[in-house]
Design a protein around this motif. Structure first.
Motif, PDB file in Angstrom:
ATOM      1  N   ALA A  31       1.120  -1.378  -0.138  1.00  0.00           N
ATOM      2  CA  ALA A  31       0.040   0.164  -0.013  1.00  0.00           C
ATOM      3  C   ALA A  31       0.738   1.253  -0.010  1.00  0.00           C
ATOM      4  N   SER A  32       2.069   1.139   0.426  1.00  0.00           N
ATOM      5  CA  SER A  32       2.822   2.572   0.375  1.00  0.00           C
ATOM      6  C   SER A  32       3.566   2.513  -1.126  1.00  0.00           C
ATOM      7  N   ASP A  33       3.308   1.734  -1.959  1.00  0.00           N
ATOM      8  CA  ASP A  33       4.017   2.002  -3.373  1.00  0.00           C
ATOM      9  C   ASP A  33       3.427   3.152  -4.032  1.00  0.00           C
ATOM     10  N   ARG A  34       3.981   4.349  -3.897  1.00  0.00           N
ATOM     11  CA  ARG A  34       3.357   5.510  -4.278  1.00  0.00           C
ATOM     12  C   ARG A  34       3.378   5.532  -5.883  1.00  0.00           C
ATOM     13  N   ARG A  35       4.094   4.682  -6.712  1.00  0.00           N
ATOM     14  CA  ARG A  35       4.264   4.864  -8.110  1.00  0.00           C
ATOM     15  C   ARG A  35       3.110   4.119  -8.646  1.00  0.00           C
ATOM     16  N   THR A  36       2.945   2.880  -8.033  1.00  0.00           N
ATOM     17  CA  THR A  36       1.634   2.080  -8.616  1.00  0.00           C
ATOM     18  C   THR A  36       0.528   2.301  -8.092  1.00  0.00           C
ATOM     19  N   THR A  37       0.326   2.483  -6.801  1.00  0.00           N
ATOM     20  CA  THR A  37      -1.025   2.709  -6.227  1.00  0.00           C
ATOM     21  C   THR A  37      -0.919   3.794  -5.451  1.00  0.00           C
ATOM     22  N   PRO A  38      -0.784   5.115  -5.984  1.00  0.00           N
ATOM     23  CA  PRO A  38      -0.504   6.555  -5.196  1.00  0.00           C
ATOM     24  C   PRO A  38      -1.361   6.698  -3.850  1.00  0.00           C
ATOM     25  N   TYR A  39      -2.653   6.298  -3.738  1.00  0.00           N
ATOM     26  CA  TYR A  39      -3.245   6.609  -2.580  1.00  0.00           C
ATOM     27  C   TYR A  39      -3.900   5.434  -1.930  1.00  0.00           C
ATOM     28  N   LEU A  40      -3.356   4.286  -2.173  1.00  0.00           N
ATOM     29  CA  LEU A  40      -3.944   2.997  -1.403  1.00  0.00           C
ATOM     30  C   LEU A  40      -3.807   2.932  -0.192  1.00  0.00           C
ATOM     31  N   GLN A  41      -2.661   3.570   0.575  1.00  0.00           N
ATOM     32  CA  GLN A  41      -2.434   3.933   1.834  1.00  0.00           C
ATOM     33  C   GLN A  41      -3.472   4.568   2.404  1.00  0.00           C
ATOM     34  N   GLU A  42      -3.646   5.869   1.717  1.00  0.00           N
ATOM     35  CA  GLU A  42      -4.773   6.724   2.407  1.00  0.00           C
ATOM     36  C   GLU A  42      -6.122   6.054   2.287  1.00  0.00           C
ATOM     37  N   GLY A  43      -6.423   5.557   1.170  1.00  0.00           N
ATOM     38  CA  GLY A  43      -7.711   4.810   1.215  1.00  0.00           C
ATOM     39  C   GLY A  43      -7.942   3.801   2.233  1.00  0.00           C
ATOM     40  N   LEU A  44      -7.019   3.000   2.305  1.00  0.00           N
ATOM     41  CA  LEU A  44      -7.102   1.918   3.540  1.00  0.00           C
ATOM     42  C   LEU A  44      -7.144   2.579   4.775  1.00  0.00           C
ATOM     43  N   GLU A  45      -6.456   3.620   5.184  1.00  0.00           N
ATOM     44  CA  GLU A  45      -6.633   4.399   6.403  1.00  0.00           C
ATOM     45  C   GLU A  45      -8.046   4.715   6.583  1.00  0.00           C
ATOM     46  N   TYR A  46      -8.425   5.658   5.573  1.00  0.00           N
ATOM     47  CA  TYR A  46      -9.764   6.086   5.554  1.00  0.00           C
ATOM     48  C   TYR A  46     -10.919   5.254   5.896  1.00  0.00           C
ATOM     49  N   SER A  47     -10.729   4.060   5.315  1.00  0.00           N
ATOM     50  CA  SER A  47     -11.755   3.054   5.251  1.00  0.00           C
ATOM     51  C   SER A  47     -11.727   2.294   6.543  1.00  0.00           C
ATOM     52  N   ALA A  48     -10.521   2.239   7.219  1.00  0.00           N
ATOM     53  CA  ALA A  48     -10.426   1.568   8.536  1.00  0.00           C
ATOM     54  C   ALA A  48     -10.904   2.549   9.562  1.00  0.00           C
ATOM     55  N   ARG A  49     -10.858   3.976   9.487  1.00  0.00           N
ATOM     56  CA  ARG A  49     -11.640   4.863  10.278  1.00  0.00           C
ATOM     57  C   ARG A  49     -12.854   4.966  10.095  1.00  0.00           C
ATOM     58  N   GLN A  50     -13.553   4.591   9.083  1.00  0.00           N
ATOM     59  CA  GLN A  50     -14.916   4.745   8.553  1.00  0.00           C
ATOM     60  C   GLN A  50     -15.674   3.429   9.117  1.00  0.00           C
ATOM     61  N   ALA A  51     -15.166   2.437   9.026  1.00  0.00           N
ATOM     62  CA  ALA A  51     -15.692   0.923   9.320  1.00  0.00           C
ATOM     63  C   ALA A  51     -14.894   0.308  10.324  1.00  0.00           C
ATOM     64  N   GLY A  52     -14.003   0.626  11.009  1.00  0.00           N
ATOM     65  CA  GLY A  52     -13.322  -0.157  11.951  1.00  0.00           C
ATOM     66  C   GLY A  52     -12.257  -1.020  11.077  1.00  0.00           C
ATOM     67  N   SER A  53     -11.447  -1.770  11.788  1.00  0.00           N
ATOM     68  CA  SER A  53     -10.468  -2.526  11.256  1.00  0.00           C
ATOM     69  C   SER A  53     -11.171  -3.586  10.426  1.00  0.00           C
ATOM     70  N   HIS A  54     -10.704  -3.919   9.227  1.00  0.00           N
ATOM     71  CA  HIS A  54     -11.196  -5.068   8.596  1.00  0.00           C
ATOM     72  C   HIS A  54     -10.235  -5.794   7.485  1.00  0.00           C
TER      73      HIS A  54
END
Length: 132
Positions: free
Chosen positions: A102-125
């Protein structure tokens, strides 16, 4: 001047046809759509809808590209659609045959942020990729 170049170059459509851009599974076409999608989601554009449009075009070229599915998951997560994002990331992970960095900014620029946002929204999954 453009008239000077006419004898040295070919029309763009001819050039693209010659390099295989219009072939159904063209790697060049897939790469182009992925590049456009990642560029659209970054500053100064931050145009996630346009990025999604490019990714949907990329799926038409290669529905088995883990990069396409991982970036679609990112956009879904950031839009608050956790269920769809999770399904898309699971598909990307299966196609990648392992966890996605998820920290690969070249391939998936905002996956890290997407995962963090979704975890905050729905709890850890469990999604197949972990924020770092």
């Amino acid at each position: 001047r453009s008239s000077d170049l006419e004898g040295e170059c070919c029309p763009v459509a001819t050039f693209l046809a010659n390099v295989g851009y219009f072939q159904p599974k063209s790697p060049l076409r897939l790469h182009s759509f992925l590049w456009l999608a990642r560029t659209a989601m970054k500053p100064p554009f931050l145009d996630f809808e346009r990025s999604r449009d490019y990714l949907l075009e990329a799926i038409k070229v290669d529905e088995n590209s883990w990069e396409v599915w991982a970036n679609l998951a990112t956009i879904s997560y950031l839009a608050g659609d956790i269920s769809t994002g999770t399904e898309q990331l699971q598909r990307a992970t299966a196609l990648h045959k392992g966890p996605i960095d998820a920290s690969d900014r070249r391939t998936t620029p905002y996956l890290q942020e997407g995962l963090e946002y979704s975890a905050r929204q729905a709890g850890s999954h469990e999604t197949g990729a972990k924020p770092r």
